[in-house]
Enzyme design. Structure first.
Site, PDB file in Angstrom:
ATOM      1  CB  THR D  13      -0.977  -0.060   1.104  1.00 48.19           C
ATOM      2  OG1 THR D  13      -0.111  -0.065   2.366  1.00 48.19           O
ATOM      3  CG2 THR D  13      -1.974  -1.386   1.359  1.00 48.19           C
ATOM      4  CB  THR D  81      13.128  -1.365   2.418  1.00 47.74           C
ATOM      5  OG1 THR D  81      11.993  -2.123   2.048  1.00 47.74           O
ATOM      6  CG2 THR D  81      12.856  -0.611   3.820  1.00 47.74           C
ATOM      7  CG  ASN D 117      19.453   4.277  -7.766  1.00 46.20           C
ATOM      8  OD1 ASN D 117      18.514   3.981  -8.448  1.00 46.20           O
ATOM      9  ND2 ASN D 117      20.076   5.111  -7.737  1.00 46.20           N
ATOM     10  CG  PHE D 118      14.951  -1.341  -7.597  1.00 44.05           C
ATOM     11  CD1 PHE D 118      15.430  -2.637  -7.989  1.00 44.05           C
ATOM     12  CD2 PHE D 118      14.789  -1.241  -6.493  1.00 44.05           C
ATOM     13  CE1 PHE D 118      15.380  -3.638  -7.240  1.00 44.05           C
ATOM     14  CE2 PHE D 118      14.667  -2.295  -5.525  1.00 44.05           C
ATOM     15  CZ  PHE D 118      15.124  -3.324  -6.009  1.00 44.05           C
ATOM     16  CG  HIS D 145      18.892  15.347  -6.222  1.00 44.99           C
ATOM     17  ND1 HIS D 145      20.072  15.121  -6.341  1.00 44.99           N
ATOM     18  CD2 HIS D 145      17.944  14.161  -5.897  1.00 44.99           C
ATOM     19  CE1 HIS D 145      20.286  13.884  -6.339  1.00 44.99           C
ATOM     20  NE2 HIS D 145      18.981  13.366  -6.300  1.00 44.99           N
ATOM     21  CE  LYS D 149      19.429  14.177  -2.206  1.00 42.81           C
ATOM     22  NZ  LYS D 149      19.044  13.177  -1.635  1.00 42.81           N
ATOM     23  N   GLY D 155      23.313  10.426  -1.933  1.00 43.52           N
ATOM     24  CA  GLY D 155      23.806   8.950  -1.553  1.00 43.52           C
ATOM     25  C   GLY D 155      24.537   8.490  -3.013  1.00 43.52           C
ATOM     26  CB  THR D 156      23.127   8.446  -6.409  1.00 48.36           C
ATOM     27  OG1 THR D 156      21.900   7.599  -6.076  1.00 48.36           O
ATOM     28  CG2 THR D 156      23.504   7.810  -7.640  1.00 48.36           C
TER      29      THR D 156
END
Lengths: 259, 259, 259, 259
Positions: D13, D81, D117-118, D145, D149, D155-156
């Site tokens: 959800t 997650t 990261n996907f 960004h 933020k 982080g990337t």
């Protein structure tokens, strides 16, 4: 401004119209006083709401009649609907001339602003490109859009290239250098002598890049429209400015202060 | 490496050859032992200088004979001259096979590296593009060059597009989405189903941009060659690596460690 | 123009001076009439050559005296040397005032143009950025240079940021949105409230990128100076225009036609 | 694949979970068999649905326990997650070791893929940057960004810079050239010797640009994430691949075919 500007939205249930209503409700100094839908009497609605300005996001078949009705109701008009040509624009200009000549001294002259593009970044990119054009030996345009777009190059890119060509001609510049002998099909479309390239890529929305080159230097002006919501600052600006531009104005760039 | 690698340069008075000589003189672990000019006996010069490696930046009409002479003189060859085709490459591969079969156990096998492009940024861009291709719905190539270039699109852009097309086919991807109905001439050249656009701009040298798109995301790989001197790191790398790659290798990417 | 404009170059043996001489010799309607080197009497040289315009590419310690001598010799001045401050500029303006008041009706008024930057792409980028600034919620500057540069950020980037800040203030815009709580050192230098980032990369020369953002859209103005030769079109333009701008003008943007 | 892979979504959800459900329903060869919400018994739900794979988009406080429960239920796990550290990863690896040692010969070994990261474009950009790093004298990272933020740099960007630093160290490269004496605050954050710049601009989402430079050339790898929906191709890829990677895998790049 001592009281909020009263604004009616024509085509209020369409995508752009609905977004304009939302933007007006969130804006300082502007009051949304009428949401006019398809089939309603535009003149009556504008009069009843005592609107100062009406914004038209309807359909090509309705927009010209709407503008005439808005003017007869004594309001200024801001138009984002497409479908205007030289004839329809001339008729609006004449209508404005007659009405403004007849208005009393206490009444401000009426204005109509027709804008093919309310995106500030797009309008600024095009305007700056036209101004830079005379100072460079080479200029090309690359437009990038989502792959569902059916026409190429985009109208914005065509306008940009035409404006660059005009500025070059006025400055007495000749054709750009291009030694290509083989593979001309990779060199894009020729718009008044300016090469325009169209990229189609999943994930993109609407983007334009204008490149200028001289020996040893490059100037690139790029604009990205990620979302239709980006048109709202331009719409609000037009609503605020139209009352101080009597007569017909075409193009948002003409209400921007770029001096 | 206990002693410096001894390197001969063929075509030492040409633009690339002279630059290679300068780069070798400035490099650690490499010693320039012969500058061979037009008309000299290549085999004799390589033998006299006891060169380990010969670098060929000569002309298409001479390069194949040079490589055979270098191999007969017992040296490895690094080739930056254009003009190679399947037949000339096959003859070099066969020559390498015969020589290496006959070499003593104490002698390392001979290697030849033919590289159409020594620019690290160009080679990496092309290699990464080929690897990324299977993961994106859309891919297009934009190459940008000075306006004196006579052919379009550039060879590098063609190779990149062909490699993207191959990777897509291997991954079972179909044609890219493209709804264009009008104005196809703005969509660039079609190289194996990949659109390639060529920009020509005074001030630029040689640049390539590869764009990949999926819903909601974009990957762009761009490379800029500002100056021919940028080929030198790739040439030196090739000189250092050719001795450990027996046989014929085509493409600098095959001596890069990209795992 | 019925006769060529006669131009003297001060600092003719320096890098910029020599390039200016070469550019003048190749230009239509301009005649190089004197190459003035270090130690020569500037006023005498300008008079002897009957120069209409003198271009100063000398050194900070000499440039002000040179300009006064050029003016006393009755010529206009174009100045690319650094080292000017409010006081030296005021003294030149006063000198111009006295001289122009005393000149006969048949003599055109004298002009001096001091330009910190003759790069057309750099000057246009800065000018367009200042004009766009009031229309965007966010603006940041990224400058990119070769790694041998000792100061950061570049003077051009500082000027650009200051001009953006001024335009925002005049339009009544408040501070830009920025929620950064941790890692402020990654957010660049703060120039009048505008964030400026300096990239140092081998292979680059001098580049600037100005980014503007609103909800759903972005405008990016980028300029690349690949080579000092790119300053020549700006120098020639200044030479041609200085005679029609009486008094002191600071900044090449003021002789560009950007309306 | 003879029958569709049966997939359960934990955190169904939440924003990412709901999007994953939608993507699974639209995908070929994958069947959404359970939407598990907060408070439900994960192990029981996975068993009841006879899921082959469970995707976890829950919260840091729940994710580790979820994965152990999924494994005890005999399914593979894909985890998006955040909140994992060395300890929690080690415990999962040990659990996998025990379970896989005990599984029968007919049962495939279990796998867990944890991906920070996907986004395919982000993961590819990072991977290519790490591979390119050893071939360039200079490298810097610019991340861009939206201005809401709270942390900088992203982080990337940190991971990218760290990977570049690692690759440079392994290749024996020293510190990058940087002559900056004044204005170091414009040079961004120092992450293991790699400069990282954070731009915050209204209108942007999440973008990263990695710049590499050598004398005379530049390589730029840029990625744009315009929308969270861009993560779905990566999630589906992970779901399809996790069953063929026994044990613990960290990072989507390890299931990509980049050779």
């Amino acid at each position: 401004m001592t009281h909020p500007l009263r604004v009616a939205v024509l085509g209020a249930t369409g995508r752009m119209g609905a977004q304009t209503c939302a933007a007006l409700e969130a804006a300082d100094g502007l009051e949304l006083v009428a949401r006019v839908g398809r089939g309603e009497d535009v003149g009556a609605a504008v009069r009843a709401a005592r609107a100062d300005v009406a914004v038209d996001f309807t359909v090509p078949a309705a927009t010209e009649a709407n503008v005439h009705a808005v003017l007869d109701a004594g309001a200024h008009a801001v138009v984002g609907t497409t479908g205007w040509d030289d004839d329809s624009r001339r008729r609006v200009a004449e209508h404005l001339g007659r009405l403004n000549a007849a208005r009393g001294v206490a009444e401000p002259d009426l204005g109509v602003l027709i804008a093919p593009n309310f995106g500030l970044s797009a309008v600024l990119a095009m305007t700056f490109a036209a101004r830079a054009a005379r100072y460079f030996e080479s200029a090309e345009v690359v437009e990038l859009h989502h792959p569902d777009k059916v026409d190429a190059p985009s109208g914005t890119a065509r306008h940009t290239a035409a404006a660059i060509a005009r500025a070059r001609a006025e400055a007495g510049l000749g054709p750009m250098p291009d030694a290509t002998e083989a593979g001309i099909e990779a060199r894009g479309a020729d718009v008044d002598g300016v090469r325009v390239h169209a990229v189609r890529l999943r994930g993109l929305v609407a983007h334009e890049e204008i490149l200028f080159g001289n020996v040893g230097e490059q100037l690139v002006i790029r604009q990205d429209s990620f979302d239709r919501v980006s048109f709202m600052p331009g719409v609000l600006l037009a609503v605020r400015e139209v009352g101080s531009r009597p007569g017909l104005t075409v193009g948002l760039e003409n209400v921007l202060d770029l001096s």
